[in-house]
Design an enzyme around this catalytic site. Structure first.
Site, short mmCIF file in Angstrom:
data_model
loop_
_atom_site.label_atom_id
_atom_site.label_comp_id
_atom_site.label_asym_id
_atom_site.label_seq_id
_atom_site.Cartn_x
_atom_site.Cartn_y
_atom_site.Cartn_z
N ASN A 110 112.87 25.72 29.83
CA ASN A 110 114.11 26.78 30.04
C ASN A 110 113.53 28.21 28.85
OD1 ASN A 110 116.37 26.27 32.08
ND2 ASN A 110 117.17 27.94 30.43
N ASP A 112 114.73 29.31 26.99
CA ASP A 112 115.84 29.71 25.86
C ASP A 112 115.89 29.34 24.42
OD1 ASP A 112 116.44 30.60 28.19
OD2 ASP A 112 118.56 31.12 27.59
N ASP A 236 125.98 31.77 24.54
CA ASP A 236 125.23 32.26 23.60
C ASP A 236 125.98 32.50 22.31
OD1 ASP A 236 124.06 31.00 26.02
OD2 ASP A 236 123.74 33.34 27.14
N ASP A 322 122.07 39.41 32.99
CA ASP A 322 122.14 37.74 34.15
C ASP A 322 121.95 38.82 35.41
OD1 ASP A 322 122.76 35.66 35.24
OD2 ASP A 322 124.36 35.56 35.48
#
Length: 633
Positions: A110, A112, A236, A322
């Site tokens: 991912n 992230d 998050d 998003d």
């Protein structure tokens, strides 16, 4: 100079535009997406809390053939499946793996970046990872360490989904150094009912510089979605900052209908929290995820600890949207009394103005490097091919080169992003070109020994021809994404670089500038990447990306571009604007990849300097392997 450049002997024609036009847009028919109606839950949140040892059935990641992010209540993480896959060869797929950008040995990242930090002399990168497949699913935390942000060693998985509160994924998190030097790691977990909750973990052994084992708090989850927040819209957590009252605060991304928000929470111990305020919100921006909030010094390039505040300090608020998968930021002031962020310019608020990067870039996170007193930015670069391609090659996603960031006190309207200085150690075989006049319509080959791994710095004299300036196009008519890319032709652009280009230009990725004129007669410079001709493959998402870039009085036009096989990162005007592209050539591979200068303008431009370096390959290894070979110190 004659040995370093070679003008292609042909009259001007628009740069090769024979690419299949279907490449320019990933047609809706190619994206096979199931629409699933999700029944909304209302009222008080109810958690079915099973025993932690109880087994939870999940579909193996390999069974997925479509993008699953939206279904799971998180940002979509893939471009999905293609109904018209390109017949890649193994050699072509192998070439796409990078030489000096971080990526796992295999499978899906991912990327992230989670809880990046420096601890006892080691830089740590945690990242969302699927240990079972090259597509999204079964999200755990991968872990790697480095002494220099360039050479990375893989460690065992740091955290896995093994409790009811994170069984559907260990998602994005952040690290906070407490007053005693210990580390609190907050992260989002997706529960057995796919509710997003915040959890706490600590290193099992604080004396271990590698932080190899983590213990999840018995108090988990420490935060659940507050009233009015969607069960899948609460994720998050940021790094904490401590106020004058001695309390810590964090912010978490969410939305209220279509208003993006950063919620702020107060805590004394990272276990119990009080919802305090909305740090900031912007209408019609949708879900905010991967929020980041940090101080920058109003002068100089040094970074600041996340808790810094006061005279000479500004704050940056960043949110990953998003809805459109871009990272937006605003610069402003943090009012510690009202717990509010106030942007310097409301017209440049989060989502209305600047982005970290105008290409393929998302879910970024910063950390303060106390060793070198700088702030470092990590960013995820996903794939723009299909899931079938990723499964065949066995991996997906990259990290950008870590970027040193600071406030631009010349423009006072943006931050500067620049590759960390350590990356320069990979440079070799320098090539220098100076004072080269690029005639209108010219394409000039730069005779590099190889062109797949390069660091390029290009400086071009700002146009001064009065007649050309007078004839320059209206900037209201120019847009990187809609103005024909590098194949277009204007009075003062496009001009720049063609990287990973085939000798006949059937494949090429353009990094270029275009100068237009505003209504008041002043010139405005645009900085763009054109991917439309980067590949002859038919199952890719390709486009033209970019934005305007400030060029101040007496400044030249400049760009630094890092080329590393399937990724191209560019930094314009010393890092005021950045663009990242993923490219998948079919012909411009290995020795067939070339580097060119080009000028499609109707006016000549002068190259003041071109510096090109070959970049060495970095070999990432498991830490245990090097430890056994006594190569780790």
């Amino acid at each position: 100079m004659a040995n370093e450049i070679e003008e292609v002997a042909r009259p001007y024609v628009s740069l090769s535009d024979n690419v299949n036009k279907k490449n320019g847009i990933y047609r809706p028919a190619i994206l096979c997406v199931f629409l699933i109606a999700v029944v909304g839950l209302c009222g008080k949140t109810i958690f079915n809390r099973p025993n932690d040892g109880e087994h939870w059935e999940e579909r193996p990641a390999a069974e997925y053939v479509i993008s699953r992010g939206r279904i799971e209540g998180v940002s979509e993480k893939s471009v999905g499946a293609s109904i018209s896959p390109y017949p890649w060869t193994n050699a072509e797929l192998s070439w796409q793996r990078t030489g000096f950008h971080f990526q796992p040995e295999k499978n899906w990242m991912n990327a992230d970046p989670d809880g990046p930090l420096v601890y006892k002399g080691w830089y740590h990168l945690f990242y969302q990872y699927n240990p079972d497949s090259a597509i999204w699913g079964n999200i755990t935390w991968g872990h790697a360490v480095s002494k220099d942000l360039v050479h990375w060693l893989y460690l065992d998985l740091a955290m896995v989904p093994d409790h009811w509160y994170d069984i559907n994924g260990v998602w994005t998190g952040s690290a906070t150094f407490l007053a005693d030097g210990s580390i609190a790691m907050l992260y989002t977990g997706s529960t057995n009912e796919s509710v997003q909750v915040q959890n706490l973990a600590f290193p099992e052994n604080a004396s271990d510089p590698l932080l190899q084992k983590w213990v999840k708090s018995e108090a988990n989850p420490v935060l659940v979605p507050p009233e009015g927040i969607g069960l899948k819209d609460f994720r998050d957590p940021t790094t904490g900052w401590i106020g004058e009252d001695g309390a810590w605060r964090i912010t978490i991304g969410s939305k209220l209908e279509m208003t993006g928000v950063a919620l702020i929470f107060k805590t004394e111990d990272f276990v119990k929290y009080e919802e305090e305020n909305i740090l900031h919100s912007v209408n019609d921006t949708g879900m905010w995820e991967c929020v980041d909030f940090y101080p920058v010094a109003a002068s100089g390039v040094s970074g600041l600890d996340t808790s810094a505040i006061g005279v000479g300090v500004k704050h940056v608020l960043k949110a990953s949207f998003d809805d459109d998968k871009h990272d937006y930021y605003a610069i402003g002031t943090y009012n510690a009394t009202s717990q509010k962020f106030i942007p310097d310019d409301p017209e440049m608020d989060v989502g209305l103005g600047l982005r970290y990067d105008y290409g393929k870039y998302y879910a970024s996170k910063t950390f303060y490097d106390q060793q070198k007193e700088r702030r470092i930015l990590w960013g995820w670069v996903g794939e723009t091919d299909s899931e079938q391609d990723d499964l065949r090659k066995g991996w997906a996603s990259l990290q950008t080169i870590p970027r040193h960031i600071w406030f631009d006190n010349k423009t006072t309207t943006n931050i500067i992003q620049w590759p960390v200085e350590e990356i320069d150690e990979l440079r070799s075989a320098p090539l220098v070109v100076e004072n080269l006049l690029l005639q209108p319509g010219s394409v000039v080959e730069v005779n590099t020994t190889e062109a797949a791994q390069l660091d390029i710095e290009l400086v071009i004299e700002f146009p001064e021809d009065a007649a050309a300036i007078d004839a320059a196009e209206d900037n209201a008519l120019y847009n990187c994404s809609t103005s024909g890319g590098a194949a277009g032709r204007g009075v003062l652009g496009p001009f720049g670089l063609l990287v990973i280009a085939e000798k006949n230009l059937t494949e090429q990725t353009a990094v270029y500038f275009y100068v237009a004129k505003s209504a008041d007669g002043k010139l405005q410079t645009f900085f763009c990447h054109d991917e439309l001709r980067s590949s002859l493959a038919t199952d890719l998402i390709l486009g033209v990306h970019g934005s305007s870039v400030p060029v101040l009085a007496n400044e030249s036009i400049s760009v630094r571009t890092l080329v590393d096989h399937s990724i191209v990162e560019s930094y314009a005007q010393g890092g005021r604007r950045c663009i990242t592209s993923r490219i998948y050539p079919t012909q411009a591979l290995d020795g067939a990849a070339k580097l060119f200068l080009f000028n499609n303008a109707t006016t000549a431009v002068k190259v003041q300097s071109l510096d090109v370096w070959q970049m060495e390959t970095v070999f990432f290894h498991p830490y245990q392997q090097l430890e056994q070979e006594h190569l780790v110190v």
